[in-house]
Design a protein around this motif. Structure first.
Motif, PDB file in Angstrom:
ATOM      1  N   ALA A 128      59.458 -33.669  78.458  1.00  0.00           N
ATOM      2  CA  ALA A 128      59.208 -35.069  78.437  1.00  0.00           C
ATOM      3  C   ALA A 128      58.718 -35.760  79.702  1.00  0.00           C
ATOM      4  CB  ALA A 128      60.560 -35.360  77.727  1.00  0.00           C
ATOM      5  N   SER A 172      59.263 -37.534  73.118  1.00  0.00           N
ATOM      6  CA  SER A 172      59.089 -36.936  72.001  1.00  0.00           C
ATOM      7  C   SER A 172      58.718 -37.887  70.347  1.00  0.00           C
ATOM      8  CB  SER A 172      60.359 -36.105  70.940  1.00  0.00           C
ATOM      9  OG  SER A 172      61.583 -37.482  70.934  1.00  0.00           O
ATOM     10  N   THR A 198      54.847 -36.971  69.909  1.00  0.00           N
ATOM     11  CA  THR A 198      54.351 -35.853  69.108  1.00  0.00           C
ATOM     12  C   THR A 198      53.997 -36.239  68.001  1.00  0.00           C
ATOM     13  OG1 THR A 198      56.483 -34.774  69.937  1.00  0.00           O
ATOM     14  CG2 THR A 198      55.207 -34.032  67.716  1.00  0.00           C
ATOM     15  N   THR A 219      52.691 -32.258  71.484  1.00  0.00           N
ATOM     16  CA  THR A 219      53.615 -31.526  71.006  1.00  0.00           C
ATOM     17  C   THR A 219      54.413 -32.025  72.763  1.00  0.00           C
ATOM     18  OG1 THR A 219      52.929 -30.136  69.800  1.00  0.00           O
ATOM     19  CG2 THR A 219      55.456 -30.031  70.559  1.00  0.00           C
ATOM     20  N   SER A 225      58.252 -31.374  73.925  1.00  0.00           N
ATOM     21  CA  SER A 225      59.174 -31.089  73.734  1.00  0.00           C
ATOM     22  C   SER A 225      60.831 -31.291  74.314  1.00  0.00           C
ATOM     23  CB  SER A 225      59.641 -29.530  74.090  1.00  0.00           C
ATOM     24  OG  SER A 225      59.374 -29.126  75.508  1.00  0.00           O
ATOM     25  N   PRO A 226      61.325 -31.572  74.488  1.00  0.00           N
ATOM     26  CA  PRO A 226      62.521 -32.790  74.757  1.00  0.00           C
ATOM     27  C   PRO A 226      63.294 -31.806  76.340  1.00  0.00           C
ATOM     28  CG  PRO A 226      63.883 -31.647  72.937  1.00  0.00           C
ATOM     29  CD  PRO A 226      62.156 -31.388  73.094  1.00  0.00           C
TER      30      PRO A 226
END
Length: 120
Positions: A14, A88, A91, A117, A119-120
């Protein structure tokens, strides 16, 4: 036969940025309105942003406009999508296609897309 080849996706954290590419064959993007779409898991494919054949007009779907920058290189028949400050919610599998202006629907058969994709 129109062929659409997306690339540039990947796994990012992120807040990071990503630049997608779309190489088009079978139609000149200098003569065609083009755009980007995306589809998240469990959701329908949605329109993100489009650029007119002239490059002078840009229109957006239901996205934060400042984070998505569309551009193109007519000589290379390639369109790009610069995505900044990803989160997110971004995504998805991202697709490019010709765009029916105003209806924001695809003109050609879909390519394979490229997975993004975040990711946090």
């Amino acid at each position: 036969q129109v062929q659409l080849r997306e690339s540039g996706g990947g796994l990012v954290q992120a807040g990071e940025s990503l630049r997608l590419s779309c190489v088009v064959s079978g139609v000149s993007i200098g003569d065609a309105d083009m755009g980007w779409f995306r589809q998240s898991a469990g959701k329908e494919r949605e329109f993100v942003v489009a650029i007119s054949w002239s490059g002078n007009i840009i229109d957006y779907g239901d996205v934060e406009q400042a984070r998505f920058i569309v551009s193109k290189d007519n000589a290379k028949n390639t369109m790009f999508l610069q995505m900044n400050n990803l989160n997110s919610e971004d995504t998805a599998v991202y697709y490019c296609n010709g765009v029916r202006w105003g209806a924001w629907e695809e003109r050609y058969s879909w390519g394979q897309g490229t997975q993004v994709t975040v990711s946090p």
